[in-house]
Design an enzyme around this catalytic site. Sequence first.
Site, PDB file in Angstrom:
ATOM      1  N   HIS A 127       0.857  -1.184   0.000  1.00 36.30           N
ATOM      2  CA  HIS A 127       0.000   0.000   0.000  1.00 36.30           C
ATOM      3  C   HIS A 127       0.896   1.238   0.000  1.00 36.30           C
ATOM      4  O   HIS A 127       2.023   1.214   0.492  1.00 36.30           O
ATOM      5  CB  HIS A 127      -0.872  -0.037   1.258  1.00 36.30           C
ATOM      6  CG  HIS A 127      -1.970   0.970   1.303  1.00 36.30           C
ATOM      7  ND1 HIS A 127      -1.757   2.291   1.615  1.00 36.30           N
ATOM      8  CD2 HIS A 127      -3.315   0.849   1.100  1.00 36.30           C
ATOM      9  CE1 HIS A 127      -2.912   2.946   1.608  1.00 36.30           C
ATOM     10  NE2 HIS A 127      -3.867   2.093   1.281  1.00 36.30           N
ATOM     11  N   ASP A 204       2.092  -4.509   8.022  1.00 36.56           N
ATOM     12  CA  ASP A 204       0.872  -3.748   7.814  1.00 36.56           C
ATOM     13  C   ASP A 204      -0.299  -4.725   7.898  1.00 36.56           C
ATOM     14  O   ASP A 204      -0.542  -5.501   6.982  1.00 36.56           O
ATOM     15  CB  ASP A 204       0.925  -3.067   6.439  1.00 36.56           C
ATOM     16  CG  ASP A 204      -0.378  -2.387   6.037  1.00 36.56           C
ATOM     17  OD1 ASP A 204      -1.377  -2.519   6.765  1.00 36.56           O
ATOM     18  OD2 ASP A 204      -0.388  -1.733   4.980  1.00 36.56           O
ATOM     19  N   GLN A 207      -5.546  -5.197   6.632  1.00 32.19           N
ATOM     20  CA  GLN A 207      -6.510  -6.125   6.037  1.00 32.19           C
ATOM     21  C   GLN A 207      -6.486  -7.502   6.698  1.00 32.19           C
ATOM     22  O   GLN A 207      -7.132  -8.430   6.208  1.00 32.19           O
ATOM     23  CB  GLN A 207      -6.230  -6.273   4.532  1.00 32.19           C
ATOM     24  CG  GLN A 207      -6.299  -4.995   3.740  1.00 32.19           C
ATOM     25  CD  GLN A 207      -7.695  -4.390   3.699  1.00 32.19           C
ATOM     26  OE1 GLN A 207      -8.697  -5.072   3.936  1.00 32.19           O
ATOM     27  NE2 GLN A 207      -7.774  -3.106   3.400  1.00 32.19           N
ATOM     28  N   LYS A 230     -11.665  -0.464   9.942  1.00 31.12           N
ATOM     29  CA  LYS A 230     -11.760  -1.653   9.095  1.00 31.12           C
ATOM     30  C   LYS A 230     -12.167  -2.898   9.881  1.00 31.12           C
ATOM     31  O   LYS A 230     -12.192  -3.998   9.330  1.00 31.12           O
ATOM     32  CB  LYS A 230     -10.418  -1.903   8.384  1.00 31.12           C
ATOM     33  CG  LYS A 230     -10.000  -0.799   7.420  1.00 31.12           C
ATOM     34  CD  LYS A 230      -8.678  -1.121   6.747  1.00 31.12           C
ATOM     35  CE  LYS A 230      -8.124   0.053   5.955  1.00 31.12           C
ATOM     36  NZ  LYS A 230      -8.920   0.371   4.762  1.00 31.12           N
ATOM     37  N   CYS A 370      -4.684   2.621  -3.865  1.00 30.04           N
ATOM     38  CA  CYS A 370      -3.424   3.049  -3.232  1.00 30.04           C
ATOM     39  C   CYS A 370      -2.301   2.043  -3.476  1.00 30.04           C
ATOM     40  O   CYS A 370      -1.449   1.818  -2.605  1.00 30.04           O
ATOM     41  CB  CYS A 370      -3.605   3.290  -1.740  1.00 30.04           C
ATOM     42  SG  CYS A 370      -4.705   4.676  -1.366  1.00 30.04           S
TER      43      CYS A 370
END
Length: 412
Positions: A127, A204, A207, A230, A370
């Site tokens: 990202h 990261d 998700q 999220k 992104c």
Amino acid sequence: MPTAEELDVEAIRADFPVLDRRVGDSDLVYLDNAATTQTPEPVIDAITEYYREYNANVHRGLHQLSQEASIAYEEAHDTVAEFIGADGREEVVFTANTTMAENLVAYAWGLNNLEPGDEVVLTQMEHHASLVTWQQIAERTGATVRYIRVDDAGRLDMDHAREIVGPDTAMASIVHVSNVLGTINPVAELADMVHEQDGLIFVDGAQAVPNRPVDVAAIDADFYAFSGHKMAGPTGIGVLYGKERLLESMEPFLYGGEMIEKVTYEDSRWNELPWKFEAGTPPIAQAVALDRAIEYLESIGMDRIAAHENSIAQYAIEQLHAMEGVTVYGPPAGAERGGLVAFSLDTVHAHDIASIVNDHGVAIRAGDHCTQPLHDTLGIAATARASFYVYNRREEVDALIEALDAAREIFA
């Protein structure tokens, strides 16, 4: 992937008031969960309770409201720590979002530790929050950025990873689950690889944490980040996990109130962890709501959420593959992957797809998500993306397919 008990999706949907909306003449079909999930009543109630009953600043007052707010805010750190397997609240820093968490580490650690000859290892599926941030830090420090390739199946080329992770690797920043390909990366294996070279790894998890069990200690991540919005929580709050010894060694990223212990006209001394990195009035209401969101998700079960998302994604892949002219990106049907599917329709631009399916009440994402360099690698300017969460049903995938048929007819 665990086999989950069948979720009572209708009961879960009843907790999310926005899902009762209509868009034009159609029921809302919300398939943009990788961008942000919807918010259940218990989380909305937590925000309302805070503002109605004990709205006050934390760590600054001796009065009853401030004491209650401070306790709730600190307990939210404890809840997050337990949820992700951290050793304690000292390792949990609240930020505005995942992007800010990445920047915190890049500025507080990267600017002070990277130098010419050092390498930062990323992946081709990063990202922009990771890719752009470490690009900029590398430019300022003289470090070099290298990228692990993505293979034709949408997975990381681990042989290539072993080639480029070496003695000059100072930091690796790796996305846990790709927000385009749905690929679940082997972050624990990559952490071992990086640590063998005495480097650090930032994961990261934007998700990943919302929809599957995550144990930062089992991964052996040095840093791990994710966002509240999220995972059925509010906007305006993210989490940076960091190993205590690393956070202790780092200088603050922001300065001001709360993050100090002692200030004179000549010098300042920093507060203890995690407050050292939480300058100014923190996201109190958001932290209280995030605490409630975690409680809500755990009441369902993270294993069950992961299995449900994977099941819906697999069904979507099958239905999309059955359509003429559709290309699906990422690991093939049957492979374990995150609950999202990026695709293209050969006769229709992604933005047109999103606009037309919206006319049928279906909310999806369109663009580069992104990840412009990844799309360049895929040879396409933009993709459409349907992403799923605990409240989505197979019938909503069917609604998407019907809307895509309508889009194709318009551009036939």
